[in-house]
Design a protein around this motif. Structure first.
Motif, PDB file in Angstrom:
ATOM      1  N   GLY A  48     -11.051  -6.295  -8.413  1.00 40.60           N
ATOM      2  CA  GLY A  48     -11.894  -7.056  -7.514  1.00 40.60           C
ATOM      3  C   GLY A  48     -11.507  -7.012  -6.054  1.00 40.60           C
ATOM      4  N   SER A  49     -10.439  -6.270  -5.727  1.00 42.30           N
ATOM      5  CA  SER A  49      -9.955  -6.208  -4.350  1.00 42.30           C
ATOM      6  C   SER A  49      -9.989  -4.771  -3.850  1.00 42.30           C
ATOM      7  N   ALA A  50     -10.618  -4.536  -2.689  1.00 41.77           N
ATOM      8  CA  ALA A  50     -10.695  -3.187  -2.132  1.00 41.77           C
ATOM      9  C   ALA A  50      -9.298  -2.662  -1.837  1.00 41.77           C
ATOM     10  N   CYS A  51      -9.005  -1.484  -2.424  1.00 41.67           N
ATOM     11  CA  CYS A  51      -7.718  -0.800  -2.197  1.00 41.67           C
ATOM     12  C   CYS A  51      -6.529  -1.658  -2.634  1.00 41.67           C
ATOM     13  N   ALA A  52      -6.771  -2.557  -3.600  1.00 43.34           N
ATOM     14  CA  ALA A  52      -5.706  -3.435  -4.122  1.00 43.34           C
ATOM     15  C   ALA A  52      -5.054  -4.246  -3.013  1.00 43.34           C
ATOM     16  N   LYS A  53      -5.863  -4.675  -2.050  1.00 46.77           N
ATOM     17  CA  LYS A  53      -5.320  -5.409  -0.901  1.00 46.77           C
ATOM     18  C   LYS A  53      -4.679  -6.727  -1.321  1.00 46.77           C
ATOM     19  N   ASP A  54      -5.244  -7.396  -2.303  1.00 45.05           N
ATOM     20  CA  ASP A  54      -4.722  -8.704  -2.715  1.00 45.05           C
ATOM     21  C   ASP A  54      -3.296  -8.632  -3.227  1.00 45.05           C
ATOM     22  N   GLY A  56      -1.161  -6.400  -1.986  1.00 45.70           N
ATOM     23  CA  GLY A  56      -0.363  -5.820  -0.910  1.00 45.70           C
ATOM     24  C   GLY A  56      -0.181  -4.323  -0.991  1.00 45.70           C
ATOM     25  N   ARG A  57      -0.959  -3.660  -1.842  1.00 47.48           N
ATOM     26  CA  ARG A  57      -0.758  -2.221  -2.014  1.00 47.48           C
ATOM     27  C   ARG A  57      -1.438  -1.397  -0.930  1.00 47.48           C
ATOM     28  N   GLY A  58      -2.560  -1.876  -0.385  1.00 43.27           N
ATOM     29  CA  GLY A  58      -3.251  -1.098   0.633  1.00 43.27           C
ATOM     30  C   GLY A  58      -4.351  -1.888   1.289  1.00 43.27           C
ATOM     31  N   SER A  59      -5.123  -1.191   2.133  1.00 41.03           N
ATOM     32  CA  SER A  59      -6.244  -1.831   2.815  1.00 41.03           C
ATOM     33  C   SER A  59      -7.287  -0.779   3.156  1.00 41.03           C
ATOM     34  N   CYS A  60      -8.514  -1.233   3.353  1.00 36.71           N
ATOM     35  CA  CYS A  60      -9.594  -0.338   3.746  1.00 36.71           C
ATOM     36  C   CYS A  60      -9.544  -0.179   5.260  1.00 36.71           C
ATOM     37  N   SER A  61      -9.306   1.050   5.723  1.00 34.38           N
ATOM     38  CA  SER A  61      -9.057   1.270   7.145  1.00 34.38           C
ATOM     39  C   SER A  61      -9.790   2.498   7.653  1.00 34.38           C
ATOM     40  N   ASP A  62      -9.896   2.592   8.981  1.00 37.92           N
ATOM     41  CA  ASP A  62     -10.490   3.775   9.596  1.00 37.92           C
ATOM     42  C   ASP A  62      -9.621   4.998   9.309  1.00 37.92           C
ATOM     43  N   VAL A  95      -5.945   3.063   2.876  1.00 38.16           N
ATOM     44  CA  VAL A  95      -4.660   3.443   3.454  1.00 38.16           C
ATOM     45  C   VAL A  95      -3.606   2.627   2.725  1.00 38.16           C
ATOM     46  N   CYS A  96      -2.721   3.315   2.018  1.00 33.37           N
ATOM     47  CA  CYS A  96      -1.774   2.636   1.133  1.00 33.37           C
ATOM     48  C   CYS A  96      -0.489   2.267   1.864  1.00 33.37           C
ATOM     49  N   ASN A  97       0.057   1.133   1.514  1.00 33.78           N
ATOM     50  CA  ASN A  97       1.310   0.670   2.108  1.00 33.78           C
ATOM     51  C   ASN A  97       2.509   1.258   1.377  1.00 33.78           C
ATOM     52  N   ASP A 104      -7.285   4.673  -4.527  1.00 34.34           N
ATOM     53  CA  ASP A 104      -7.491   3.221  -4.475  1.00 34.34           C
ATOM     54  C   ASP A 104      -6.176   2.462  -4.350  1.00 34.34           C
ATOM     55  N   CYS A 105      -5.081   3.183  -4.111  1.00 27.96           N
ATOM     56  CA  CYS A 105      -3.734   2.614  -3.948  1.00 27.96           C
ATOM     57  C   CYS A 105      -3.188   2.003  -5.234  1.00 27.96           C
ATOM     58  N   SER A 106      -3.762   2.362  -6.374  1.00 23.62           N
ATOM     59  CA  SER A 106      -3.278   1.826  -7.644  1.00 23.62           C
ATOM     60  C   SER A 106      -2.121   2.640  -8.216  1.00 23.62           C
ATOM     61  N   GLY A 107      -1.810   3.776  -7.613  1.00 28.30           N
ATOM     62  CA  GLY A 107      -0.711   4.607  -8.081  1.00 28.30           C
ATOM     63  C   GLY A 107       0.417   4.680  -7.075  1.00 28.30           C
ATOM     64  N   CYS A 108       1.226   5.749  -7.187  1.00 29.34           N
ATOM     65  CA  CYS A 108       2.364   5.949  -6.288  1.00 29.34           C
ATOM     66  C   CYS A 108       2.233   7.276  -5.558  1.00 29.34           C
ATOM     67  N   LYS A 109       2.862   7.374  -4.409  1.00 27.97           N
ATOM     68  CA  LYS A 109       2.905   8.639  -3.694  1.00 27.97           C
ATOM     69  C   LYS A 109       3.751   9.635  -4.469  1.00 27.97           C
ATOM     70  N   TYR A 110       3.607  10.904  -4.096  1.00 27.69           N
ATOM     71  CA  TYR A 110       4.410  11.942  -4.727  1.00 27.69           C
ATOM     72  C   TYR A 110       5.889  11.620  -4.578  1.00 27.69           C
ATOM     73  N   GLY A 111       6.612  11.721  -5.689  1.00 20.67           N
ATOM     74  CA  GLY A 111       8.054  11.515  -5.661  1.00 20.67           C
ATOM     75  C   GLY A 111       8.493  10.092  -5.951  1.00 20.67           C
ATOM     76  N   TRP A 112       7.519   9.177  -6.220  1.00 20.71           N
ATOM     77  CA  TRP A 112       7.870   7.769  -6.461  1.00 20.71           C
ATOM     78  C   TRP A 112       7.249   7.290  -7.775  1.00 20.71           C
ATOM     79  N   GLN A 113       7.873   6.258  -8.352  1.00 21.41           N
ATOM     80  CA  GLN A 113       7.381   5.699  -9.602  1.00 21.41           C
ATOM     81  C   GLN A 113       7.758   4.230  -9.701  1.00 21.41           C
ATOM     82  N   GLY A 114       7.323   3.603 -10.816  1.00 26.02           N
ATOM     83  CA  GLY A 114       7.609   2.187 -11.038  1.00 26.02           C
ATOM     84  C   GLY A 114       6.417   1.315 -10.715  1.00 26.02           C
ATOM     85  N   ASN A 115       6.436   0.090 -11.211  1.00 24.83           N
ATOM     86  CA  ASN A 115       5.324  -0.828 -10.972  1.00 24.83           C
ATOM     87  C   ASN A 115       5.102  -1.089  -9.492  1.00 24.83           C
ATOM     88  N   ASP A 116       6.184  -1.112  -8.731  1.00 27.59           N
ATOM     89  CA  ASP A 116       6.062  -1.334  -7.290  1.00 27.59           C
ATOM     90  C   ASP A 116       6.357  -0.066  -6.489  1.00 27.59           C
TER      91      ASP A 116
END
Length: 532
Positions: A48-54, A56-62, A95-97, A104-116
Motif C-alpha cells: 500500500g506504500s509507493a516504493c515501500a516508503k512507509d 523507509g526503503r525508498g521514495s517516488c522521486s524525479d 529511488v531506494c535508500n 519497487d525497493c522491495s529487494g536489495c542492491k547487487y552484493g547485499w542481502q538480508g531483511n534490511d
C-alpha cells in the motif's frame, strides 16, 4: 530427467525474495499500465506504500538525467526515445535508500542481502566453463535452457515504437510478455537499434552499448541482470555465470560441442547439431531492415534457428583464428581506460578490449581483436551485433570480457575519474542512464570492482611482467633463431666460395708452372685463366 531437473522444478515454484537485484529492462509489468503511462510515473506500491516508503526503503522521486554534452557521432536532438533515458517514458521512479533495490525497493542492491539489506552477500564465483564439474555444468545449461521458455516474472517489453505505444482507441498499451532469455536478447537489440525516422528511413550512427566507454559498464550490467534472473529461476542465490576463455589462438571453438554449447550439424555445418539442447532455440530481433522500413520494434517473434560456423569465414582469413593469449596480457598493461574522442577510433584499454585497436591500445583502422575477433570468429548469429545475444555462447564470451575488465580495474586501482564525464558518444558519459535498464542505472555504478557487485572470477591472468617477458622472450628467441640461421648460411656459403677459390687458384698455379717452368706472374696467370 536429471536430479537437478527435479530440484529445479521444485525451486521454480518457490518465491525467492531475499536477493532481488537492483534493475532490469525494459519496464516492470506493474508500470505497464495506462495510469503509469499518462502520469510518466513508475512507483509501484509495496503493502500500500509507493516504493515501500512507509518502511523507509525508498521514495517516488524525479529521475536524474545527465545533461553533459555528448560527442558528435549522433547529431539529432529530441528524435530518439533513448535520448535522456528514460524521460520519454517515465520521469519519476522509485529511488531506494541505503542498500535497498529493485523497481519497487522491495529487494536489495547487487552484493547485499538480508531483511534490511545490511549484509554483504557471499561473492558468487564465475568459473571457466571447461573447469566446471558435471553437476555444475548441467545445472548451468538446464537453467539457461529453461530461461528461454520461461516468461519473465516482472518485466515486459514495448512491441511498438514509442509514438505507437498507446493503442489507437487509447485504452491499452502495446507491451508484450517475453521470456527471461529473450528479454536478455531484446535489451541488447534495443541498445544498438537504429533511430527510427519514418518508413524506410533510419539514422544508423548510434549505439548505446558499443564503440564507447560504456561498452564495458553496459555489458557488465547486462550480465548482472541475467545472472540475477537465473538465480531466481534456479532458486539458488549462489548460481553464477561461467566464462569462455576465447584467447586460445586456436582455429576451433573448444566449447562448441553437445556437452556444452552445441556442435555443428552433420548436414548443414552452419546449424547446431540436433543433439544439442540449443538446436531448437529460435532467434528474435534479427530482421533489422524490416523493423526500420516499417518503423517497428522487435516484438519477440521467432525468426529461425541459431547459425554458427566457427572460423569458417573464407573471405576474411584474419577472423579464422581466435585471439592469442598474449593479446590479453598486452591489453592488461594499457594504462588509460579511454581517450578522446572516446569512440571506436580511440587509443586505450577499453577500445583494445572491445577489439577496434591493437591489444597494446593503439588504434589502427581495420583491426579486429579480442572481443570483436571472438564474435567474428563465430561467423553466424553471434557475429551480428543486433542479434548476437541470441547465441547463448554470447553470455560466456562476455563474462570473459568482463573478467579482463575486472582484472584491469584491480591492477590499475582504477577510479571513476578515469571515466569520461562528457564528450563520449551519446549514452556513454559517466552519469548517463544506461539504455534500456529500469530503474535507471548510471555507467559509473558499474565502474567498480566486481566484488562490490557480488561476484568474482576464478581466473588467473599472467602477471604483467611475466606475460610481457614471456612474449618478449618468445619474440627474441624467434629473432635469434632466424639470425643464427642467416649467419650460419652466410658462413657456409663463404667457406664454400673460399674453398672453390683456393682450389681454382691452385690449379691455375700448377698450369702456369707447367707452361713456363718459372715463377708465376699475375698478368700471365690471368691470361692463362681466360684461355682455360
Amino acid at each position: 530427467m536429471s536430479k537437478f531437473s527435479v530440484s529445479l522444478f521444485v525451486n521454480v515454484l518457490l518465491v525467492v525474495l531475499s536477493f532481488i537485484p537492483a534493475s532490469r529492462a525494459q519496464f516492470p509489468r506493474a508500470c505497464a499500465t495506462l495510469q503509469a503511462y499518462l502520469s510518466h510515473e513508475c512507483c509501484p506500491l509495496v503493502n500500500g506504500s509507493a516504493c515501500a516508503k512507509d518502511t523507509g526503503r525508498g521514495s517516488c522521486s524525479d529521475i536524474s538525467i545527465d545533461d553533459a554534452p555528448h560527442g558528435q557521432q549522433y547529431v539529432l536532438v529530441g528524435i530518439d526515445d533513448r535520448e535522456r533515458w528514460p524521460e520519454r517514458f517515465f520521469n519519476r521512479s522509485c529511488v531506494c535508500n541505503r542498500n535497498f533495490g529493485g523497481f519497487d525497493c522491495s529487494g536489495c542492491k547487487y552484493g547485499w542481502q538480508g531483511n534490511d539489506c545490511s549484509q554483504r552477500r557471499p561473492v558468487v564465483v564465475r568459473k571457466n566453463v571447461l573447469n566446471m564439474d558435471e553437476d555444475e555444468r548441467e545445472k548451468f545449461l538446464e537453467v539457461l535452457d529453461l530461461s528461454k521458455t520461461t516468461p519473465h516474472p516482472d518485466y515486459v517489453i514495448a512491441q511498438d515504437h514509442y509514438r505507437n505505444l498507446l493503442s489507437e482507441n487509447g485504452t491499452r498499451l502495446n507491451y508484450v510478455n517475453i521470456s527471461i532469455y529473450d528479454l536478455f536478447v531484446w535489451v541488447h537489440y534495443y541498445s544498438v537499434r537504429d533511430t527510427l525516422l519514418g518508413p524506410g528511413q533510419a539514422y544508423t550512427a548510434i549505439d548505446f552499448s558499443h564503440e564507447g566507454p560504456a561498452f564495458l559498464t553496459w555489458h557488465r550490467m547486462h550480465l548482472l541482470a541475467l545472472e540475477g534472473d537465473l538465480q531466481q529461476l534456479s532458486g539458488d542465490p549462489d548460481f553464477a555465470l561461467p566464462y569462455w576463455n576465447f584467447a586460445t589462438g586456436g582455429t576451433e571453438c573448444d566449447i562448441c560441442n553437445n556437452t556444452l554449447l552445441g556442435a555443428r550439424d552433420a548436414i548443414d555445418q552452419t546449424l547446431l547439431d540436433v543433439g544439442s539442447r540449443f538446436a531448437d532455440w529460435q532467434v528474435i530481433c534479427l530482421s533489422l531492415d524490416w523493423f526500420n522500413d516499417n518503423v517497428k520494434l522487435c516484438n519477440g517473434t521467432e525468426e529461425g534457428p541459431i547459425r554458427r560456423n566457427p572460423g569458417g569465414n573464407v573471405d576474411r582469413p584474419t577472423v579464422q583464428v581466435l585471439p592469442q593469449p598474449g593479446d590479453v596480457a598486452q591489453c592488461l598493461q594499457v594504462d588509460q581506460y579511454d581517450t578522446f574522442p572516446f569512440f571506436s577510433t580511440s587509443d586505450g584499454f577499453r577500445n583494445a578490449l572491445e577489439g577496434y585497436s591493437h591489444p597494446g591500445g593503439e588504434f589502427e583502422n581495420g583491426v579486429r581483436t579480442l572481443h570483436n575477433l571472438a564474435h567474428l570468429f563465430l561467423n553466424g548469429t553471434g557475429g551480428l551485433t543486433h542479434a548476437s545475444a541470441n547465441d547463448p555462447l554470447f553470455v560466456l564470451l562476455h563474462t570473459f570480457t568482463d573478467a579482463i575488465f575486472d582484472e584491469w580495474m584491480n591492477r590499475s586501482n582504477a577510479n571513476i575519474s578515469e571515466y569520461p564525464q562528457e564528450d563520449a558518444p551519446i549514452g556513454h558519459n559517466r552519469n548517463f542512464n544506461m539504455v534500456p535498464f529500469f530503474p535507471p542505472v548510471q555507467n559509473k555504478e558499474m565502474f567498480v570492482p566486481a566484488e562490490q557487485l557480488g561476484y568474482s572470477y576464478a581466473v588467473e591472468f599472467p602477471d604483467s611482467a611475466d606475460s610481457s617477458d614471456l612474449n618478449d622472450v618468445s619474440f627474441i628467441w624467434s629473432i635469434i633463431g632466424v639470425g643464427l640461421f642467416v649467419v650460419g648460411t652466410i658462413i657456409v656459403v663463404a667457406l664454400v666460395q673460399s674453398f672453390r677459390y683456393h682450389m681454382r687458384k691452385r690449379r691455375e698455379e700448377k698450369l702456369y708452372e707447367s707452361l713456363i717452368g718459372g715463377e708465376p706472374c699475375h698478368s700471365m696467370k690471368y691470361k692463362a685463366t681466360d684461355s682455360v
